[in-house]
Write a protein that holds these residues in place. Structure first.
Motif, PDB file in Angstrom:
ATOM      1  N   CYS A   1      -8.055  -0.030  -3.046  1.00 49.75           N
ATOM      2  CA  CYS A   1      -6.697  -0.084  -3.583  1.00 49.75           C
ATOM      3  C   CYS A   1      -5.701  -0.664  -2.591  1.00 49.75           C
ATOM      4  O   CYS A   1      -4.737  -1.333  -2.981  1.00 49.75           O
ATOM      5  CB  CYS A   1      -6.247   1.310  -4.014  1.00 49.75           C
ATOM      6  SG  CYS A   1      -7.146   1.973  -5.442  1.00 49.75           S
ATOM      7  N   ALA A   2      -5.906  -0.410  -1.304  1.00 50.80           N
ATOM      8  CA  ALA A   2      -4.964  -0.879  -0.288  1.00 50.80           C
ATOM      9  C   ALA A   2      -5.264  -2.289   0.196  1.00 50.80           C
ATOM     10  O   ALA A   2      -4.548  -2.819   1.046  1.00 50.80           O
ATOM     11  CB  ALA A   2      -4.953   0.083   0.902  1.00 50.80           C
TER      12      ALA A   2
ATOM     13  N   GLY B   1      -8.659   6.191  -2.358  1.00 57.47           N
ATOM     14  CA  GLY B   1      -8.672   4.902  -1.691  1.00 57.47           C
ATOM     15  C   GLY B   1      -9.141   3.760  -2.551  1.00 57.47           C
ATOM     16  O   GLY B   1      -8.848   2.606  -2.282  1.00 57.47           O
TER      17      GLY B   1
ATOM     18  N   ASP C   1     -13.068   6.597  -5.696  1.00 60.14           N
ATOM     19  CA  ASP C   1     -13.586   6.078  -4.429  1.00 60.14           C
ATOM     20  C   ASP C   1     -14.975   5.470  -4.568  1.00 60.14           C
ATOM     21  O   ASP C   1     -15.763   5.473  -3.633  1.00 60.14           O
ATOM     22  CB  ASP C   1     -13.621   7.175  -3.346  1.00 60.14           C
ATOM     23  CG  ASP C   1     -12.231   7.460  -2.792  1.00 60.14           C
ATOM     24  OD1 ASP C   1     -11.338   6.636  -3.016  1.00 60.14           O
ATOM     25  OD2 ASP C   1     -12.061   8.503  -2.149  1.00 60.14           O
TER      26      ASP C   1
ATOM     27  N   GLY D   1      -1.499   7.293  -4.615  1.00 56.47           N
ATOM     28  CA  GLY D   1      -1.838   7.410  -3.207  1.00 56.47           C
ATOM     29  C   GLY D   1      -2.871   8.457  -2.872  1.00 56.47           C
ATOM     30  O   GLY D   1      -3.149   8.702  -1.709  1.00 56.47           O
TER      31      GLY D   1
ATOM     32  N   TYR E   1      -0.435  -0.516  -6.824  1.00 54.48           N
ATOM     33  CA  TYR E   1      -1.123   0.389  -5.902  1.00 54.48           C
ATOM     34  C   TYR E   1      -1.055   1.834  -6.401  1.00 54.48           C
ATOM     35  O   TYR E   1      -2.039   2.577  -6.311  1.00 54.48           O
ATOM     36  CB  TYR E   1      -0.507   0.294  -4.509  1.00 54.48           C
ATOM     37  CG  TYR E   1      -1.130   1.249  -3.519  1.00 54.48           C
ATOM     38  CD1 TYR E   1      -2.394   1.017  -2.998  1.00 54.48           C
ATOM     39  CD2 TYR E   1      -0.454   2.408  -3.130  1.00 54.48           C
ATOM     40  CE1 TYR E   1      -2.979   1.906  -2.104  1.00 54.48           C
ATOM     41  CE2 TYR E   1      -1.021   3.296  -2.231  1.00 54.48           C
ATOM     42  CZ  TYR E   1      -2.279   3.050  -1.726  1.00 54.48           C
ATOM     43  OH  TYR E   1      -2.865   3.931  -0.861  1.00 54.48           O
TER      44      TYR E   1
ATOM     45  N   ASP F   1       0.822  -1.213   0.000  1.00 52.53           N
ATOM     46  CA  ASP F   1       0.000   0.000   0.000  1.00 52.53           C
ATOM     47  C   ASP F   1       0.855   1.261   0.000  1.00 52.53           C
ATOM     48  O   ASP F   1       0.426   2.322   0.467  1.00 52.53           O
ATOM     49  CB  ASP F   1      -0.956   0.007   1.193  1.00 52.53           C
ATOM     50  CG  ASP F   1      -0.237  -0.103   2.540  1.00 52.53           C
ATOM     51  OD1 ASP F   1       0.997  -0.322   2.535  1.00 52.53           O
ATOM     52  OD2 ASP F   1      -0.896   0.022   3.583  1.00 52.53           O
TER      53      ASP F   1
ATOM     54  N   SER G   1     -10.112  -2.846  -9.582  1.00 51.94           N
ATOM     55  CA  SER G   1     -10.968  -3.307  -8.493  1.00 51.94           C
ATOM     56  C   SER G   1     -11.998  -4.281  -9.056  1.00 51.94           C
ATOM     57  O   SER G   1     -12.600  -4.032 -10.097  1.00 51.94           O
ATOM     58  CB  SER G   1     -11.692  -2.131  -7.831  1.00 51.94           C
ATOM     59  OG  SER G   1     -10.792  -1.301  -7.122  1.00 51.94           O
TER      60      SER G   1
ATOM     61  N   CYS H   1      -3.703   2.275  -9.126  1.00 52.02           N
ATOM     62  CA  CYS H   1      -5.068   2.210  -8.601  1.00 52.02           C
ATOM     63  C   CYS H   1      -5.425   3.455  -7.792  1.00 52.02           C
ATOM     64  O   CYS H   1      -6.511   4.006  -7.919  1.00 52.02           O
ATOM     65  CB  CYS H   1      -5.218   0.956  -7.744  1.00 52.02           C
ATOM     66  SG  CYS H   1      -6.865   0.704  -7.038  1.00 52.02           S
ATOM     67  N   SER H   2      -4.491   3.912  -6.972  1.00 54.56           N
ATOM     68  CA  SER H   2      -4.776   5.002  -6.032  1.00 54.56           C
ATOM     69  C   SER H   2      -4.382   6.373  -6.562  1.00 54.56           C
ATOM     70  O   SER H   2      -4.424   7.353  -5.816  1.00 54.56           O
ATOM     71  CB  SER H   2      -4.015   4.741  -4.722  1.00 54.56           C
ATOM     72  OG  SER H   2      -2.612   4.812  -4.943  1.00 54.56           O
TER      73      SER H   2
ATOM     74  N   THR I   1      -9.562   4.202 -13.823  1.00 54.38           N
ATOM     75  CA  THR I   1      -8.910   5.338 -13.199  1.00 54.38           C
ATOM     76  C   THR I   1      -9.024   6.548 -14.120  1.00 54.38           C
ATOM     77  O   THR I   1      -9.312   6.402 -15.314  1.00 54.38           O
ATOM     78  CB  THR I   1      -7.421   5.045 -12.955  1.00 54.38           C
ATOM     79  OG1 THR I   1      -6.749   4.981 -14.223  1.00 54.38           O
ATOM     80  CG2 THR I   1      -7.227   3.736 -12.215  1.00 54.38           C
TER      81      THR I   1
END
Length: 767
Positions: A682-683, A607, A612, A604, A597, A589, A646, A600-601, A638
């Motif tokens: 994502c985490a 989430g 989200d 960062g 990660y 993460d 996801s 996806c995020s 994304t």
């Protein structure tokens, strides 16, 4: 659906007398005012592969026409079709921007945009083809708004490459209906190209990888003097293209910038570079040629029940063309003398490079013997190397399987095949595999960028290139001459600032099936996989196999080693750490540590996927209860255009807690179609053992970031049968061996840049 009434720009339908698409138009007569006749067609099956075409026309930045058309039989728009753009009365037209997007359902697949002017005194022809080679060149930017995935502004896709949008009106040919509708002004009298039947009696050809060309076929004058010669890319059955029961074919137009052509200087036949890229990626099985039908040109549309040229409905039950034989121009069909062909190739390569080929590395899957010398001679345009290229191409085209003998202990300058991060590569023993200048921190004359390209290793993203071979990503942007991501991948930057590529979609069953045509050798695996896959049958997925009309679904039932070797053998890598190497098991993460990660995020910042909102993805909440074609989940992406991180199926990550064997625990990311929302964040993570095969687990690949650099492999520690490799420019050495125990990265300092702690209180590994 939106339509905009025209002002200074007018659109015309020749037969119906209204704004829209026209087929069978009578536009051969001189025009009272100038026009552009935009011609739309595709090399895929309609509506299975392409169900809609979106057309937008702008003048001076303002939308003057926008419409979306369903294409296919049964009262829908048939292809090819035309749209007339008429010059304004009494003046020279302003620049016109014409955008054509091919869609499958609601998913944008291809985008081509052209900026030009309408001529004042003639009808100009502008072909705008929806091409399979450009699949992945469009992203949705809003309701019925689409953008090009080309990284450079003012470029869009043609023949699989990013090319400038601007085309001078003088470069457009004059329109004749027969140039669109199969040689006749009336489509009902035209001829179409019966793709499957024409190639059933075809033969395989093998393009030379360095320039994607082949020798002339049919005499010294080459293709132009050989009427009836056509080429097609061959794909697995139940994928995209014009399909029979054994294969799908994507025909290439003759004498076209979007197809194939004859090089006047050499006489060789030139294919788009993307053809060789797709071949290397395993997305096509090969290239086929045929002489049994009239040459396929842009004026000869493919046959099908969707065609506006209805004279031939097409034949779709013929067999696939053989690909293994290569073309022999009418030879006697005798079996190839592989030892003689190999000896000729080795002798020619030695003459070109002054390199000993005694270890027998000719025809290795990803490189040739004496790699550094070979690339250096190639960059200098050696005539002797061209001879060697031809000899090696003949060896490969004859179906002779190349080998790369593992002999890491060989020294003294003779080539040795050594295991570099699980990949057999031929290199010169004792020198680190490249000339010392590749580590001096400056750009030497034969390098494309500092310490990469030319005789050195491939360059990372954003560095200078002149050919795909210069880039770790296998993609050199012709507009900027820099390394970038291919169209089926998305470029991302990690939180640590390292750019990398990640697959736009999960790897599909069809693509994996094509890869299995020549399965990898289990002996080429990294040591931790040697006990997992012990024979070629072990590469076969254990769930949902074989492919049966469901090639668009993500492949599942593959273990970690299957996923790792697939990515490696198509020139990518299983997603791990930005800059190369594995992600620390406990740092799944961390956007500076995990490519997966980070993508996806959004490095960062969020989430979960889709802003989200994991409900946009295929999860337990949707109740579908099965994996689906990732291209249908248009909301599960994304902002950068990476889909299905996801839900749908879980994805293996190169993030394991050791390198001992099949019992190692490795991260599986993103959840699956039976996962609750908290497991698709994502985490989230759901580790499984390296040898696990599961109906819920698939994968995707990353790449483009792990080659080149200025650390010297000669100073890096290496384990038995291994050499160190540079993971990134000025970055850590990639070494598959423990360096002692650690509690932090500081405890793992090596002799080449910094070390990396895989997990707290565990052995140190170099990433």
């Amino acid at each position: 659906m939106r339509s905009f009434k025209t002002r200074t720009l007018k659109t015309a339908l020749a037969l119906l007398g209204a704004v829209g698409l026209a087929w069978g138009c009578s536009g051969d007569k001189a025009a009272a005012r100038g026009q552009i006749m935009v011609a739309f067609d595709t090399d895929m099956t309609v509506p299975r592969d392409v169900s809609k075409v979106n057309i937008q026309i702008k003048v001076n930045g303002r939308i003057e026409f926008s419409n979306e058309y369903e294409v296919g039989p049964g009262g829908k728009v048939r292809l090819p079709a035309t749209l007339a753009i008429v010059a304004p009365e009494g003046g020279t037209s302003a620049p016109v921007t014409i955008k054509v997007v091919g869609l499958k359902g609601t998913t944008a697949r291809t985008l081509r945009q052209v900026v030009t002017k309408v001529p004042s005194d003639r009808i100009a022809l502008l072909p705008m083809k929806v091409q399979w080679l450009c699949d992945g060149s469009a992203v949705t930017a809003g309701p019925e708004e689409y953008a090009s995935t080309c990284p450079t502004e003012g470029q869009s896709c043609e023949a699989g490459s990013c090319v400038p949008d601007e085309i001078p009106v003088e470069a457009l040919p004059s329109y004749e209906a027969k140039s669109v509708f199969g040689g006749a002004s009336d489509p009902n009298q035209g001829t179409c190209f019966d793709t499957v039947a024409c190639f059933a009696q075809g033969f395989g050809v093998t393009p030379r990888s360095s320039d994607c060309t082949i020798d002339p076929i049919g005499g010294a004058d080459g293709a132009v003097s050989d009427p009836g010669l056509s080429f097609a890319m061959v794909r697995p059955p139940d994928t995209e293209g014009i399909c029979g029961p054994e294969a799908c074919l994507v025909p290439l137009d003759a004498e076209s910038t979007a197809g194939w052509r004859k090089d006047e200087a050499s006489g060789r036949i030139v294919f788009p570079q993307a053809v060789c890229t797709r071949l290397a990626e395993g997305k096509i099985l090969g290239v086929a040629a045929t002489k049994t039908c009239p040459t396929k040109t842009s004026s000869l549309p493919v046959c099908g029940d969707w065609s506006s040229v209805p004279t031939n409905p097409g034949t779709f039950d013929a067999g696939a063309p053989p690909l293994e034989a290569g073309h022999d121009d009418g030879g006697d069909g005798a079996a190839a003398d592989c030892p003689a062909l190999q000896a000729a190739a080795e002798a020619a390569l030695e003459a070109a490079t002054s390199c000993d080929t005694s270890s027998g590395c000719i025809g290795s899957p990803l490189t040739f013997a004496c790699q550094s010398f070979y690339i250096g001679a190639l960059s200098e345009g050696s005539g002797a190397l061209a001879t060697a290229n031809d000899a090696i191409s003949a060896y490969q085209a004859a179906g002779c399987a190349g080998t790369c003998l593992p002999d890491a202990g060989q020294q003294g300058g003779a080539p040795a095949c050594v295991d570099v991060s699980g990949q057999l590569k031929c290199r010169v023993g004792g020198s680190g595999g490249a000339a010392p200048s590749c580590y001096n921190g400056t750009k030497d004359s034969n390098e494309k960028d500092v310490d990469c390209g030319g005789p050195c290793g491939p360059c990372s993203l954003g560095r200078t290139c002149s050919a795909p071979a210069d880039c770790a990503s296998g993609w050199c942007d012709s507009g900027t001459s820099t390394c970038d991501c291919p169209l089926d991948m998305v470029r991302r930057a990690s939180a640590g600032g390292v750019d990398y590529c990640i697959d736009r979609y999960e790897v599909t069953k069809a693509v994996y099936d094509a890869y299995l045509v020549v399965p990898p050798n289990p002996a080429e695996q990294p040591p931790e996989c040697q006990s997992v896959n012990v024979d070629p049958a072990d590469w076969t997925p254990q769930f949902g196999w074989p492919v049966s009309g469901d090639g668009a679904l993500p492949v599942v039932g593959v273990d970690w080693c299957d996923a790792y070797m697939f990515c490696l053998n198509i020139g990518k890598r299983l997603c791990g750490r930005p800059g190369g190497g594995s992600t620390a098991y406990a740092r799944f993460d961390d956007a500076t540590e995990s490519c997966w990660y980070g993508a996806c995020s959004e490095a960062g910042s969020v989430g979960a996927l889709a802003g989200d909102n994991p409900s946009a993805c295929n999860t337990q909440a949707d109740g579908l209860g099965t994996a689906v074609d990732g291209m249908t989940l248009t909301g599960c992406e994304t902002p950068a255009g990476v889909f299905n991180l996801s839900g749908n199926v879980g994805e293996w990550e190169d993030a394991c807690n050791g390198k001992t064997g099949g019992s190692d625990s490795c991260q599986v990311r993103g959840g699956n179609y039976n996962s609750p929302d908290f497991d698709v964040m994502c985490a989230a993570q759901a580790p499984s053992t390296r040898a696990t095969v599961d109906q819920y687990i698939g994968f995707r690949c990353c790449g483009g970031d792990a080659r080149g650099g200025t650390c010297d492999p000669a100073t890096c520690p290496a384990g038995p049968g291994q050499v160190a490799c540079c993971a990134a420019p000025n970055g850590p050495c990639g070494v598959r061996q423990a360096q002692g125990s650690c509690t932090s990265d500081a405890d793992c300092d090596g002799t080449c840049a910094e070390g990396h702690c895989v997990d707290l209180s565990s052995p140190c590994f170099m990433p």
